[in-house]
Design a protein around this motif. Structure first.
Motif, mmCIF file in Angstrom:
data_model
loop_
_atom_site.group_PDB
_atom_site.id
_atom_site.type_symbol
_atom_site.label_atom_id
_atom_site.label_comp_id
_atom_site.label_asym_id
_atom_site.label_seq_id
_atom_site.Cartn_x
_atom_site.Cartn_y
_atom_site.Cartn_z
ATOM 1 N N THR A 87 0.834 -1.208 0.000
ATOM 2 C CA THR A 87 0.000 0.000 0.000
ATOM 3 C C THR A 87 0.866 1.254 0.000
ATOM 4 O O THR A 87 0.607 2.204 -0.757
ATOM 5 C CB THR A 87 -0.935 0.002 1.227
ATOM 6 O OG1 THR A 87 -1.785 -1.139 1.156
ATOM 7 C CG2 THR A 87 -1.780 1.250 1.280
ATOM 8 N N ALA A 88 1.895 1.272 0.831
ATOM 9 C CA ALA A 88 2.789 2.432 0.898
ATOM 10 C C ALA A 88 3.511 2.641 -0.430
ATOM 11 O O ALA A 88 3.655 3.776 -0.899
ATOM 12 C CB ALA A 88 3.791 2.259 2.031
ATOM 13 N N PHE A 89 3.932 1.549 -1.059
ATOM 14 C CA PHE A 89 4.624 1.652 -2.334
ATOM 15 C C PHE A 89 3.709 2.221 -3.420
ATOM 16 O O PHE A 89 4.090 3.132 -4.152
ATOM 17 C CB PHE A 89 5.158 0.282 -2.770
ATOM 18 C CG PHE A 89 5.809 0.288 -4.118
ATOM 19 C CD1 PHE A 89 7.050 0.872 -4.292
ATOM 20 C CD2 PHE A 89 5.174 -0.284 -5.210
ATOM 21 C CE1 PHE A 89 7.654 0.886 -5.536
ATOM 22 C CE2 PHE A 89 5.767 -0.271 -6.460
ATOM 23 C CZ PHE A 89 7.020 0.315 -6.628
ATOM 24 N N TYR A 90 2.485 1.699 -3.497
ATOM 25 C CA TYR A 90 1.547 2.195 -4.511
ATOM 26 C C TYR A 90 1.154 3.644 -4.236
ATOM 27 O O TYR A 90 0.986 4.434 -5.160
ATOM 28 C CB TYR A 90 0.317 1.294 -4.601
ATOM 29 C CG TYR A 90 0.631 -0.066 -5.170
ATOM 30 C CD1 TYR A 90 1.352 -0.206 -6.344
ATOM 31 C CD2 TYR A 90 0.228 -1.226 -4.520
ATOM 32 C CE1 TYR A 90 1.669 -1.456 -6.860
ATOM 33 C CE2 TYR A 90 0.535 -2.486 -5.028
ATOM 34 C CZ TYR A 90 1.254 -2.584 -6.198
ATOM 35 O OH TYR A 90 1.564 -3.815 -6.705
ATOM 36 N N GLN A 91 1.034 4.013 -2.983
ATOM 37 C CA GLN A 91 0.728 5.406 -2.642
ATOM 38 C C GLN A 91 1.883 6.315 -3.047
ATOM 39 O O GLN A 91 1.682 7.406 -3.565
ATOM 40 C CB GLN A 91 0.438 5.551 -1.144
ATOM 41 C CG GLN A 91 -0.006 6.943 -0.746
ATOM 42 C CD GLN A 91 -1.309 7.343 -1.404
ATOM 43 O OE1 GLN A 91 -2.275 6.596 -1.381
ATOM 44 N NE2 GLN A 91 -1.342 8.517 -2.003
ATOM 45 N N THR A 143 1.734 6.773 -6.799
ATOM 46 C CA THR A 143 0.643 7.684 -7.143
ATOM 47 C C THR A 143 1.026 9.122 -6.824
ATOM 48 O O THR A 143 0.799 10.027 -7.639
ATOM 49 C CB THR A 143 -0.634 7.295 -6.377
ATOM 50 O OG1 THR A 143 -0.987 5.960 -6.728
ATOM 51 C CG2 THR A 143 -1.784 8.218 -6.705
ATOM 52 N N ASP A 144 1.609 9.342 -5.659
ATOM 53 C CA ASP A 144 2.019 10.691 -5.271
ATOM 54 C C ASP A 144 3.094 11.237 -6.198
ATOM 55 O O ASP A 144 3.086 12.421 -6.545
ATOM 56 C CB ASP A 144 2.528 10.705 -3.826
ATOM 57 C CG ASP A 144 1.419 10.508 -2.807
ATOM 58 O OD1 ASP A 144 0.225 10.640 -3.176
ATOM 59 O OD2 ASP A 144 1.734 10.210 -1.640
ATOM 60 N N ARG A 145 4.021 10.373 -6.597
ATOM 61 C CA ARG A 145 5.074 10.816 -7.511
ATOM 62 C C ARG A 145 4.480 11.205 -8.866
ATOM 63 O O ARG A 145 4.859 12.229 -9.446
ATOM 64 C CB ARG A 145 6.111 9.706 -7.675
ATOM 65 C CG ARG A 145 7.312 10.143 -8.501
ATOM 66 C CD ARG A 145 8.370 9.091 -8.560
ATOM 67 N NE ARG A 145 7.783 7.846 -9.070
ATOM 68 C CZ ARG A 145 8.451 6.721 -9.186
ATOM 69 N NH1 ARG A 145 9.699 6.656 -8.804
ATOM 70 N NH2 ARG A 145 7.868 5.646 -9.660
ATOM 71 N N GLU A 146 3.547 10.415 -9.382
ATOM 72 C CA GLU A 146 2.906 10.744 -10.660
ATOM 73 C C GLU A 146 2.122 12.052 -10.545
ATOM 74 O O GLU A 146 2.159 12.887 -11.457
ATOM 75 C CB GLU A 146 1.986 9.606 -11.093
ATOM 76 C CG GLU A 146 2.727 8.364 -11.546
ATOM 77 C CD GLU A 146 1.793 7.200 -11.840
ATOM 78 O OE1 GLU A 146 0.580 7.412 -12.002
ATOM 79 O OE2 GLU A 146 2.297 6.068 -11.907
ATOM 80 N N LEU A 147 1.428 12.225 -9.422
ATOM 81 C CA LEU A 147 0.685 13.463 -9.211
ATOM 82 C C LEU A 147 1.624 14.659 -9.139
ATOM 83 O O LEU A 147 1.340 15.722 -9.697
ATOM 84 C CB LEU A 147 -0.159 13.359 -7.938
ATOM 85 C CG LEU A 147 -1.108 14.511 -7.650
ATOM 86 C CD1 LEU A 147 -2.077 14.728 -8.816
ATOM 87 C CD2 LEU A 147 -1.883 14.230 -6.368
ATOM 88 N N PHE A 148 2.750 14.488 -8.473
ATOM 89 C CA PHE A 148 3.747 15.560 -8.398
ATOM 90 C C PHE A 148 4.245 15.926 -9.799
ATOM 91 O O PHE A 148 4.366 17.110 -10.131
ATOM 92 C CB PHE A 148 4.915 15.137 -7.505
ATOM 93 C CG PHE A 148 6.008 16.157 -7.445
ATOM 94 C CD1 PHE A 148 5.878 17.282 -6.641
ATOM 95 C CD2 PHE A 148 7.178 15.996 -8.187
ATOM 96 C CE1 PHE A 148 6.885 18.237 -6.582
ATOM 97 C CE2 PHE A 148 8.183 16.936 -8.134
ATOM 98 C CZ PHE A 148 8.047 18.062 -7.332
ATOM 99 N N PRO A 158 1.894 16.077 -1.287
ATOM 100 C CA PRO A 158 2.526 15.368 -0.167
ATOM 101 C C PRO A 158 3.830 14.643 -0.476
ATOM 102 O O PRO A 158 4.392 14.028 0.409
ATOM 103 C CB PRO A 158 1.446 14.350 0.235
ATOM 104 C CG PRO A 158 0.653 14.134 -0.993
ATOM 105 C CD PRO A 158 0.679 15.432 -1.732
ATOM 106 N N VAL A 159 4.340 14.665 -1.677
ATOM 107 C CA VAL A 159 5.559 13.912 -1.992
ATOM 108 C C VAL A 159 6.759 14.526 -1.338
ATOM 109 O O VAL A 159 7.010 15.604 -1.160
ATOM 110 C CB VAL A 159 5.776 13.818 -3.527
ATOM 111 C CG1 VAL A 159 7.076 13.177 -3.866
ATOM 112 C CG2 VAL A 159 4.639 13.052 -4.149
#
Length: 106
Positions: free
Chosen positions: A44-48, A51-56, A105-106
């Motif tokens: 879960t932490a890895f996928y989050q 996702t955060d990196r892509e959003l950034f 949040p990244v």
């Protein structure tokens, strides 16, 4: 000197062995459950993180586009081909993109 040994203890030894086996099974199941939960938490932490990196990355691109749009709007305003409202809108969009980028949040 003498020693005594109870030959018959009401099968207490047998019960204790069975209880020890049951307790060992329980501890092994708890260990397995904890390891499974740990695996799930790590996934879960890895996928989050992904996702955060892509959003950034998307917000960074968005900021670049908004900045370019602001530069174009400013030039158009200087040339008299756009209004102050269009320039203010471009500035607001650029500010919004910066806020989203900073608050990511990244």
């Amino acid at each position: 000197m003498s020693a005594t040994w109870n030959i018959f203890n009401g099968q207490a030894t047998q019960r204790n062995i069975q209880l020890a086996k049951i307790n060992t099974d329980i501890v092994n199941k708890q260990k397995e459950s904890l390891l499974n939960q740990l695996d799930a938490d790590i996934a879960t932490a890895f996928y989050q993180f992904q996702t955060d990196r892509e959003l950034f990355n998307l917000e960074t691109e968005n900021k670049d586009v908004a900045e370019e749009n602001l530069t174009i709007s400013l030039e158009k305003f200087k040339l008299g081909s756009s209004t102050i409202l269009e320039l203010n809108d471009a500035q607001r969009r650029f500010d919004d993109s910066l806020n989203r980028l900073v608050n990511e949040p990244v």
